[in-house]
Every structure is written in structure tokens, then in C-alpha cells.
Design a protein around this motif. Sequence first.
Motif, PDB file in Angstrom:
ATOM      1  N   ILE A   1      -8.187  13.218  -6.059  1.00  0.00           N
ATOM      2  CA  ILE A   1      -9.579  12.752  -6.071  1.00  0.00           C
ATOM      3  C   ILE A   1      -9.771  11.628  -5.063  1.00  0.00           C
ATOM      4  N   LEU A   2      -8.821  10.722  -5.010  1.00  0.00           N
ATOM      5  CA  LEU A   2      -8.907   9.612  -4.056  1.00  0.00           C
ATOM      6  C   LEU A   2      -8.866  10.116  -2.618  1.00  0.00           C
ATOM      7  N   ARG A   3      -8.058  11.137  -2.380  1.00  0.00           N
ATOM      8  CA  ARG A   3      -7.961  11.694  -1.031  1.00  0.00           C
ATOM      9  C   ARG A   3      -9.287  12.321  -0.604  1.00  0.00           C
ATOM     10  N   ASP A   4      -9.936  13.029  -1.527  1.00  0.00           N
ATOM     11  CA  ASP A   4     -11.241  13.620  -1.219  1.00  0.00           C
ATOM     12  C   ASP A   4     -12.290  12.534  -0.974  1.00  0.00           C
ATOM     13  N   TYR A   5     -12.235  11.494  -1.787  1.00  0.00           N
ATOM     14  CA  TYR A   5     -13.184  10.382  -1.642  1.00  0.00           C
ATOM     15  C   TYR A   5     -13.009   9.715  -0.280  1.00  0.00           C
ATOM     16  N   ALA A   6     -11.757   9.493   0.099  1.00  0.00           N
ATOM     17  CA  ALA A   6     -11.468   8.880   1.401  1.00  0.00           C
ATOM     18  C   ALA A   6     -11.998   9.747   2.538  1.00  0.00           C
ATOM     19  N   SER A   7     -11.817  11.045   2.408  1.00  0.00           N
ATOM     20  CA  SER A   7     -12.287  11.965   3.442  1.00  0.00           C
ATOM     21  C   SER A   7     -13.799  11.893   3.610  1.00  0.00           C
ATOM     22  N   ASN A   8     -14.509  11.716   2.495  1.00  0.00           N
ATOM     23  CA  ASN A   8     -15.972  11.619   2.552  1.00  0.00           C
ATOM     24  C   ASN A   8     -16.446  10.401   3.337  1.00  0.00           C
ATOM     25  N   PHE A   9     -15.584   9.391   3.446  1.00  0.00           N
ATOM     26  CA  PHE A   9     -15.940   8.188   4.194  1.00  0.00           C
ATOM     27  C   PHE A   9     -15.274   8.150   5.567  1.00  0.00           C
ATOM     28  N   GLY A  10     -14.766   9.291   5.985  1.00  0.00           N
ATOM     29  CA  GLY A  10     -14.233   9.401   7.335  1.00  0.00           C
ATOM     30  C   GLY A  10     -12.893   8.742   7.555  1.00  0.00           C
ATOM     31  N   VAL A  11     -12.128   8.558   6.483  1.00  0.00           N
ATOM     32  CA  VAL A  11     -10.817   7.921   6.622  1.00  0.00           C
ATOM     33  C   VAL A  11      -9.832   8.921   7.212  1.00  0.00           C
ATOM     34  N   MET A  12      -9.248   8.546   8.347  1.00  0.00           N
ATOM     35  CA  MET A  12      -8.368   9.458   9.074  1.00  0.00           C
ATOM     36  C   MET A  12      -6.928   8.953   9.175  1.00  0.00           C
ATOM     37  N   ASP A  13      -6.671   7.751   8.688  1.00  0.00           N
ATOM     38  CA  ASP A  13      -5.336   7.175   8.833  1.00  0.00           C
ATOM     39  C   ASP A  13      -5.069   6.216   7.680  1.00  0.00           C
ATOM     40  N   ASP A  14      -3.956   5.498   7.770  1.00  0.00           N
ATOM     41  CA  ASP A  14      -3.575   4.610   6.671  1.00  0.00           C
ATOM     42  C   ASP A  14      -4.084   3.181   6.855  1.00  0.00           C
ATOM     43  N   ARG A  15      -5.129   3.015   7.665  1.00  0.00           N
ATOM     44  CA  ARG A  15      -5.752   1.693   7.755  1.00  0.00           C
ATOM     45  C   ARG A  15      -6.649   1.414   6.552  1.00  0.00           C
ATOM     46  N   TRP A  16      -7.008   2.469   5.807  1.00  0.00           N
ATOM     47  CA  TRP A  16      -7.758   2.291   4.556  1.00  0.00           C
ATOM     48  C   TRP A  16      -7.006   3.059   3.476  1.00  0.00           C
ATOM     49  N   ILE A  17      -6.467   2.314   2.531  1.00  0.00           N
ATOM     50  CA  ILE A  17      -5.615   2.863   1.481  1.00  0.00           C
ATOM     51  C   ILE A  17      -6.377   2.881   0.161  1.00  0.00           C
ATOM     52  N   PHE A  18      -6.228   3.972  -0.597  1.00  0.00           N
ATOM     53  CA  PHE A  18      -6.835   4.087  -1.926  1.00  0.00           C
ATOM     54  C   PHE A  18      -5.710   4.177  -2.951  1.00  0.00           C
ATOM     55  N   LEU A  19      -5.778   3.310  -3.978  1.00  0.00           N
ATOM     56  CA  LEU A  19      -4.649   3.169  -4.894  1.00  0.00           C
ATOM     57  C   LEU A  19      -4.997   3.540  -6.330  1.00  0.00           C
ATOM     58  N   ASN A  20      -4.001   4.114  -7.000  1.00  0.00           N
ATOM     59  CA  ASN A  20      -4.078   4.473  -8.412  1.00  0.00           C
ATOM     60  C   ASN A  20      -2.932   3.778  -9.136  1.00  0.00           C
ATOM     61  N   GLY A  21      -3.256   3.083 -10.224  1.00  0.00           N
ATOM     62  CA  GLY A  21      -2.225   2.429 -11.023  1.00  0.00           C
ATOM     63  C   GLY A  21      -2.608   2.453 -12.484  1.00  0.00           C
ATOM     64  N   ALA A  22      -1.650   2.265 -13.358  1.00  0.00           N
ATOM     65  CA  ALA A  22      -1.937   2.226 -14.793  1.00  0.00           C
ATOM     66  C   ALA A  22      -3.010   1.181 -15.067  1.00  0.00           C
ATOM     67  N   ILE A  23      -3.963   1.525 -15.942  1.00  0.00           N
ATOM     68  CA  ILE A  23      -5.127   0.670 -16.147  1.00  0.00           C
ATOM     69  C   ILE A  23      -4.737  -0.738 -16.582  1.00  0.00           C
ATOM     70  N   GLU A  24      -3.686  -0.864 -17.406  1.00  0.00           N
ATOM     71  CA  GLU A  24      -3.286  -2.206 -17.846  1.00  0.00           C
ATOM     72  C   GLU A  24      -2.771  -3.045 -16.677  1.00  0.00           C
ATOM     73  N   ASN A  25      -2.156  -2.386 -15.697  1.00  0.00           N
ATOM     74  CA  ASN A  25      -1.672  -3.107 -14.518  1.00  0.00           C
ATOM     75  C   ASN A  25      -2.818  -3.469 -13.572  1.00  0.00           C
ATOM     76  N   VAL A  26      -3.809  -2.589 -13.506  1.00  0.00           N
ATOM     77  CA  VAL A  26      -4.993  -2.886 -12.696  1.00  0.00           C
ATOM     78  C   VAL A  26      -5.739  -4.080 -13.292  1.00  0.00           C
ATOM     79  N   GLU A  27      -5.900  -4.081 -14.611  1.00  0.00           N
ATOM     80  CA  GLU A  27      -6.556  -5.210 -15.283  1.00  0.00           C
ATOM     81  C   GLU A  27      -5.800  -6.507 -15.027  1.00  0.00           C
ATOM     82  N   LEU A  28      -4.488  -6.439 -15.124  1.00  0.00           N
ATOM     83  CA  LEU A  28      -3.656  -7.621 -14.921  1.00  0.00           C
ATOM     84  C   LEU A  28      -3.804  -8.155 -13.496  1.00  0.00           C
ATOM     85  N   LEU A  29      -3.787  -7.250 -12.531  1.00  0.00           N
ATOM     86  CA  LEU A  29      -3.921  -7.663 -11.133  1.00  0.00           C
ATOM     87  C   LEU A  29      -5.291  -8.286 -10.882  1.00  0.00           C
ATOM     88  N   SER A  30      -6.333  -7.672 -11.438  1.00  0.00           N
ATOM     89  CA  SER A  30      -7.683  -8.187 -11.240  1.00  0.00           C
ATOM     90  C   SER A  30      -7.854  -9.563 -11.872  1.00  0.00           C
TER      91      SER A  30
END
Length: 201
Positions: free
Chosen positions: A117-146
Motif C-alpha cells: 500500500i505504501l509503495r502504491d501511495y508513493a507512486s501516486n506522488f511521483g516517488v521514483m527513488d529512495d529520497r522519499w521513504i515510507f515506513l511501516n512499524g508496529a503501532i506501539e513503536n510508532v506511538e513511542l517514537l512520536s
Amino acid sequence: MKLPEKSLALAVAISVMVLIMGAVGYLVIKGAESSRSDIPVLGEVPAFDFIDSSNRHFGNNELHGKINVIDFFFTSCRGPCPIMSANMAELYQLFKDEKRIRFVSISVDPEIDTPVILRDYASNFGVMDDRWIFLNGAIENVELLSEQGFHLAAEGLPSMHSTKFILVDDKGRIRGYYSGTDDSSIKILIRDIHQLYHQLQ
């Protein structure tokens, strides 16, 4: 004609005072310029380890060596996320020739936002390389980081996520927070990115 001793002493004293005042004035001006141009260090990004849209590990160590702009979002968001991602896409295009400037979007809805899903989303915004990274992590770890890493609200995720863009330098240090939906704030972010980037040279 020889000046009287008192007049000579007075002239010397005045000259010294002028020099001192000039030096003080110079230091004050330089200090003011420095205070306007220096970007404060607000903290360090703590350890984290997520998965990107290509199923590769991406963590805090990958932030080092580059100027990073980070945000929290989710792909099905109908609130601020489309505006935030559009602004991030503009930054991505603006700095397209700068390989040492990276953009990182962290999903706050990881069960839905799989790497595919993240890859499709990135494609919709014209992302062609790794200068824009989309990340998935366990929700508890995302909350902790935020909350504990970036000191941003993380209650009521996914809908109540922060709309801030976070500027992180090449040493993994937090240097600023900017509204991801406000054009004037984005302009300040662009200025600060340029400043940090020039310090890399």
C-alpha cells in the motif's frame, strides 16, 4: 605644533573609546546575525527500526549523513494528510538534485498501510527513488517514537496524529518543527534545509 599633554591624553582616550565601541558594535551585530541564522538543536532521534515500502529495514542510523524531513501520516486519511503529502512532494521535487536530502513519512495506521500500500501511495506522488521513504512499524513503536522521540501527540491514532514536519540533521538531531499544512511554515523549512545542507559542504 606640539599638543599640550592634557589634550594629547584626551585624544588618545577618545581614540581608544572609539575603537572599543567599534569592536563592541561589531560583536553585537555578529551576535545578532548568529542568533538569527543558527538553528537550535532540540534533541536526538531515539533508536527505532521500521520497514520501508520495499520491505527493507530502516532505522535511526539511516538518518545519519543526510538532512531529513520526517512526518506522520496514513494513506486513507481524508483530513490533513493529502495536503501534507502534497507539500512533501513539492519538497521532494524542489530538492531532486540533492542526494543528501531525504524525506521520511511514517504511517500511523500500519495494519492498513502495508509495504505494498505504501509503495502504491508513493507512486501516486511521483516517488521514483529512495529520497522519499515510507515506513511501516508496529503501532506501539510508532506511538513511542512520536511521543517520546519527537515529543508529539500520539493519542487517538491514526486520526489524531501530528501534522508537523520535523527537520533532522545529518547527525540524527532534531533541529525544528514546521506545520505540514501551512505555506509560510514550509518556506521557513526550505530556508532551514538550505542552511543545514550548506553546512554539510
